[in-house]
Structure formats: C-alpha cells, structure tokens
Scaffold this active site. Structure first.
Site, PDB file in Angstrom:
ATOM      1  N   LYS A  83       0.921  -0.926   0.062  1.00  0.00           N
ATOM      2  CA  LYS A  83      -0.103  -0.001  -0.069  1.00  0.00           C
ATOM      3  C   LYS A  83       0.843   1.183  -0.190  1.00  0.00           C
ATOM      4  O   LYS A  83       1.856   1.513   1.020  1.00  0.00           O
ATOM      5  CB  LYS A  83      -0.748  -0.127   1.203  1.00  0.00           C
ATOM      6  CG  LYS A  83      -2.247   0.509   0.977  1.00  0.00           C
ATOM      7  CD  LYS A  83      -3.126   0.276   2.350  1.00  0.00           C
ATOM      8  CE  LYS A  83      -4.377   0.999   2.362  1.00  0.00           C
ATOM      9  NZ  LYS A  83      -5.238   0.799   3.539  1.00  0.00           N
ATOM     10  N   VAL A  84       0.713   1.988  -0.826  1.00  0.00           N
ATOM     11  CA  VAL A  84       1.565   3.455  -0.959  1.00  0.00           C
ATOM     12  C   VAL A  84       0.427   4.484  -1.068  1.00  0.00           C
ATOM     13  O   VAL A  84      -0.681   4.533  -1.678  1.00  0.00           O
ATOM     14  CB  VAL A  84       2.411   3.430  -2.203  1.00  0.00           C
ATOM     15  CG1 VAL A  84       3.353   2.270  -2.405  1.00  0.00           C
ATOM     16  CG2 VAL A  84       1.560   3.386  -3.448  1.00  0.00           C
TER      17      VAL A  84
END
Ligand code: G3P
Length: 220
Positions: A83-84
């Site tokens: 997840k960014v």
C-alpha cells in the site's frame, strides 16, 4: 463484489475468515498501532489466514525508501499488496513495484484525477476513502461513481476500485450498485450486513410454530 476486512486484529480476521466472506484484508499504520503488535509479524500471520490480497502499507515518504520497504514487504508472502499513499513518490513507487509484477494498493485517494494517476501507475487497487469525504460534507459515493465511470471508459486500466473508509451497510450497497470491485469493511459493518428485524421476527415465528408440531428433523 469482493469483501476485504479493514483490520489488523489477527484473532478477528481468523473468526471472520471462517464465514467464507473474506476475500482479502487491508491494514494501515493506524490499525497496526491499534493492534499493539509488530507489523511484519502481523502481516505474516494474516497472509497465512487469508489467501487473497493483504495490504501492507509503507511508512516512508520518499520514493527510494518506499521502494525498499515495498520490496521487503512483498517478501513476507505472495499475497502481500504493497500500500502506497497517493503522492508523487507513492505513484513512482507503484509504477516500479507493479512493473516487477507486485500488487500495489494506492491509498488516500480523494479525487477522480488522483484515481486516473493510480491506474496509469499500474496499481492493482485504488482506495478512495468515502467515509472521510462524507465526514467533511463531500460526496464519497459520488467519487466512486466518477471513478467507476472513468475506468469503464478505458479497458486498458486494470486497477480495481477498492472502496475504503466504509462507515455503514448502505455504503456497501450503493457502492455495489455502482459496480465497485471491492469494499473493505470494518468488521462491525460486515456484522451489520446480516441484520434485519424482519429476519429475526420471521425466524422467531417459524421456530414457535415448529415447536407446536413436536417434531425433530434429526430424530425423524
Ligand atoms: O484502511 C483505510 C480506510 O478504510 C480507513 O477508514 O474509518 O479510518 O476513515 P477510516
């Protein structure tokens, strides 16, 4: 529509996975902090419990460190989705990790323009936070409608719309009507989806009438 659960509580995930409704899990740094446990241990245990995508969020803000963190996270298990955040560095990291064949979930999406960028960066998932938009008197579901419409115009976009920051069952129902691919649910909302007073009332009546017959299915 796929259901992910939005929690880092391993015991809760184990219980929910037994329902058969859990297609994946999303975590974030706040949920990990709430668990009080070591991040990498928690992600490893969740990946063992749920075969679907498990989102694990980087905590650096610069591309180079995000990429190193992402590469470490994907080593935990094959089903880790890195997840960014939806920042320039986050999208650059998304592009690099997705080009290497890894799943990436671009989080903290609050506009259709941001969702277009996530798709162009090769994200597997984009996470629009609808509850937080509703909280500031904006239209969370309107954002889902816009993103679904835009993505449908471009079959080359393979990014799935992952509805996040869900607050209640009607968010899920309305997002499903709009064709969103995934909803990530706080466990409380998954439990609320079962509930209807007419189901309870009807069951009480059936059981009361059945009792009058004096029969038992298993003893017949
Ligand atoms: O995991 C991301 C998102 O679902 C967080 O929701 O309730 O903190 O706005 P919330």
């Amino acid at each position: 529509m796929k259901f992910f659960v939005d929690t880092a509580d391993v015991a809760e995930i184990r219980e929910l996975a037994a329902t058969g409704f859990v297609d994946g899990v999303t975590t974030n740094p706040s949920l990990v902090a709430k668990s009080g446990r070591k991040f990498l241990d928690v992600i490893g245990e969740i990946c063992d419990l749920v075969p679907g995508p498990v989102s694990a969020e980087v905590t650096a803000t610069d591309h180079k460190t995000m990429l190193s963190e992402g590469r470490k996270l994907v080593k935990i298990a094959k089903n880790v989705a890195v997840k960014v955040p939806l920042t320039a560095d986050g999208l650059k990291t998304c592009k690099a990790l997705s080009s290497d064949g890894h799943m990436v979930n671009v989080t903290l999406c609050f506009s259709p323009g941001q969702a277009i960028l996530a798709a162009k960066a090769g994200a597997s998932f984009v996470s629009p936070f609808i509850g937080r938009l509703d909280d500031i008197a904006s239209d969370g579901l309107g954002l889902i409608a816009d993103i679904c419409q835009i993505y449908a115009n471009y079959p080359a976009f393979r990014t799935e719309v992952l509805v996040a920051s869900v607050r209640h069952p009607m968010h899920v129902v309305e997002a499903a009507k709009l064709g969103a691919d995934v909803c990530t649910l706080p466990p409380s909302v998954l439990h609320q989806l079962y509930a209807h007073p007419l189901t309870d009332k009807g069951l009480d009546q059936f059981l009361a009438d059945w009792k009058k017959t004096g029969q038992s299915i298993l003893d017949s």
